[in-house]
Scaffold this active site. Structure first.
Site, PDB file in Angstrom:
ATOM      1  N   ASP A   1      -1.698  -6.658   9.137  1.00  0.00           N
ATOM      2  CA  ASP A   1      -2.690  -5.778   9.200  1.00  0.00           C
ATOM      3  C   ASP A   1      -3.719  -6.142   8.192  1.00  0.00           C
ATOM      4  OD1 ASP A   1      -4.497  -3.102   7.990  1.00  0.00           O
ATOM      5  OD2 ASP A   1      -2.088  -2.148   7.205  1.00  0.00           O
TER       6      ASP A   1
ATOM      7  N   ILE B   1      -7.205  -5.586   8.121  1.00  0.00           N
ATOM      8  CA  ILE B   1      -8.225  -4.502   8.141  1.00  0.00           C
ATOM      9  C   ILE B   1      -9.165  -4.434   6.288  1.00  0.00           C
ATOM     10  CG2 ILE B   1      -7.282  -2.458   8.457  1.00  0.00           C
ATOM     11  CD1 ILE B   1      -6.826  -1.686   5.831  1.00  0.00           C
TER      12      ILE B   1
ATOM     13  N   TYR C   1       1.040  -1.004   0.072  1.00  0.00           N
ATOM     14  CA  TYR C   1      -0.028   0.105  -0.053  1.00  0.00           C
ATOM     15  C   TYR C   1       1.415   1.027  -0.221  1.00  0.00           C
ATOM     16  CZ  TYR C   1      -2.419   3.797   2.579  1.00  0.00           C
ATOM     17  OH  TYR C   1      -3.848   4.244   2.693  1.00  0.00           O
TER      18      TYR C   1
ATOM     19  N   LYS D   1     -12.674  -0.899   5.526  1.00  0.00           N
ATOM     20  CA  LYS D   1     -12.963  -1.773   4.456  1.00  0.00           C
ATOM     21  C   LYS D   1     -14.181  -3.003   4.821  1.00  0.00           C
ATOM     22  CE  LYS D   1      -9.640   0.188   3.971  1.00  0.00           C
ATOM     23  NZ  LYS D   1      -9.329   1.335   2.269  1.00  0.00           N
TER      24      LYS D   1
END
Length: 473
Positions: free
Chosen positions: A230, A232, A145, A273
């Protein structure tokens, strides 16, 4: 002369990245189906807008939650006053239960080990502040990202060392890639404090395999460093193989809860998300290490979640009928939308990495490059943004080592707009290139030697009016 701090002027925010530049171009000329039909369509935004109707329906049936009432009595004053930095107990309990439900209840989470933050951006930065000092490093697999360059480095002073992954194995992490990244950090005299992974991956749209997670646990255990997962996008895994949390793998390994590896594995979560609520700014840190939880709780005072937000979402997530239906319907709609994007790209002779999660596809346009260089990738990206009027994210902004890959988002726009975007792209490829349709697998192509005329005329023609009446009008 105006004097600012080094942090304020240091060029590590990442705002010059093509990822952010594409957003800037979109904001100058945003597409609207009535007022600006030739504008730029936003396909660089990883938002989940597919299930708002489910949440709005619940709100209509549960007006007390949004009106800040409990048993018919107003609790506005109670919510308006200072709250404990630890967060509302009811919300933290609802949050960990929802996290477990998304993971098929294969793992459970202790609300006492959860720290609330104002979104995942804050959660990731807080973890870095807790685990590393300025001048130290974290390893991150590529592609990753683009916002991590800002979120993890800008204010912390910590360096990112990439773990280079390639298309040869679907960009999976290998032991060799991990060791090479670690050695690169040592060459740069950087002390490695941890590995950060995003699972499911942004931008790949894939879940990590159990073998990859075992490999990561063995690696961090051997090096005596931390692992931040992570997660998410954990609720967006819409096809097999299913999502596997790092906490599930810890459990599978029968790790001693007092062991160092148990203490050094941490999770980031968010409702941005999975529930499509980025504007609510709800993130979370989860750690088995009491010292990390204590430090993160202190730091969370700089980015708290409002008590009003916690109250509303506590009521929403505590409704198990809602969460069960939402998770299933979200998976269904994401799968349908991803399939639609893949099909539309195939009609233009473009293929994707085989994805099973996320709000985007990792799209292979290597065959459309003038040459196998990042300069050629940027040339193609500029044509797509400025001529085709689609904002997508080039792989170079995600630190991909191979030119020609792009992240294309599919859950932030109406289906009709996605159809239009695919029409524009197909017309562009037909104008500039000689590319057959894809029936699975990658395609090769040759640049068209025909005269390359301006695409303005056909972009203008591809409006909704040319494709029939808008339903409901």
């Amino acid at each position: 002369m105006r004097m600012l701090s080094r942090n304020a002027t240091f060029n590590s925010h990442g705002q010059d990245s093509s990822y952010f530049l594409g957003w800037q171009e979109y904001e100058k000329n945003p597409y609207h189906e009535v007022h600006n039909t030739n504008g730029i369509i936003q396909m660089g935004l990883a938002e989940n807008q597919l299930c708002f109707d489910l949440l709005e329906s619940w709100l209509a049936k549960n007006p007390e939650a949004a009106a800040f009432k409990k048993n018919g009595e107003s609790i506005f004053a109670e919510l308006a006053l200072f709250q404990d930095y630890h967060g509302l107990p009811a919300f933290k309990k609802a949050m960990v239960d929802f996290m477990a439900e998304i993971r098929g209840n294969k793992v459970t989470f202790d609300p006492n080990h959860l720290v609330l933050t104002a979104g995942a951006t804050s959660a990731n930065e807080t973890f870095i502040f807790c685990l590393a000092d300025p001048g130290e490093a974290v390893l991150i697999p590529t592609p990753y990202y683009p916002g991590f360059d800002r979120d993890l480095k800008w204010r912390t002073g910590v360096e990112i060392v990439p773990i280079h992954c390639t298309s040869s194995n679907g960009f999976q992490i290998t032991e060799t890639a991990l060791e090479e990244a670690y050695q690169e950090a040592e060459k740069r005299n950087l002390r490695v404090k941890g590995v950060l992974v995003t699972n499911p991956s942004n931008p790949l749209g894939t879940t990590m395999t159990r073998n990859e997670l075992y490999l990561l646990l063995s690696f961090v255990e051997d090096k005596g460093i931390h692992l931040i997962s992570d997660e998410i996008y954990s609720g967006t895994a819409f096809s097999s193989p299913s999502f596997i949390s790092v906490m599930e793998v810890l459990k599978d390994r029968n790790c001693d809860e007092n062991s160092e590896v148990w203490q050094r594995v941490h999770v980031v979560y968010s409702l941005s998300k999975d529930l499509g609520l980025p504007g609510f700014r709800v993130g979370a840190i989860y750690s088995n290490d009491d010292m990390v939880v204590a430090a993160a709780t202190k730091m969370s005072s700089f980015g708290l979640v409002s008590s009003q937000t916690q109250h509303l979402l506590s009521a929403m997530l505590s409704d198990k009928k809602l969460t069960k239906n939402y998770i299933a319907e979200n998976h269904k709609r994401l799968k349908q939308r991803q399939k639609k994007l893949v099909s539309g790209l195939q009609k233009s002779g473009i293929s994707c990495l085989n994805g099973n999660a996320g709000l985007f596809c990792w799209v292979d346009m290597r065959h459309l490059l003038r040459s196998n260089t990042f300069e050629a990738e940027m040339e193609l990206w500029k044509k797509i943004v400025y001529e085709v009027h689609l904002n997508i994210s080039p792989g170079s902004s995600c630190h991909c080592t191979e030119p020609g890959w792009f992240r294309v988002c599919f859950a932030n726009l109406p289906e009709r707009t996605l159809d239009l975007a695919m029409q524009r792209l197909k017309a562009f490829v037909g104008e500039y290139y000689n590319v057959p349709e894809v029936n699975g697998g990658s395609q090769s192509s040759h640049l068209s030697h025909s005269r390359r005329q301006s695409l303005t005329k056909w972009v203008s023609r591809l409006s909704f009016d040319d494709r029939g009446p808008i339903p409901g009008r």
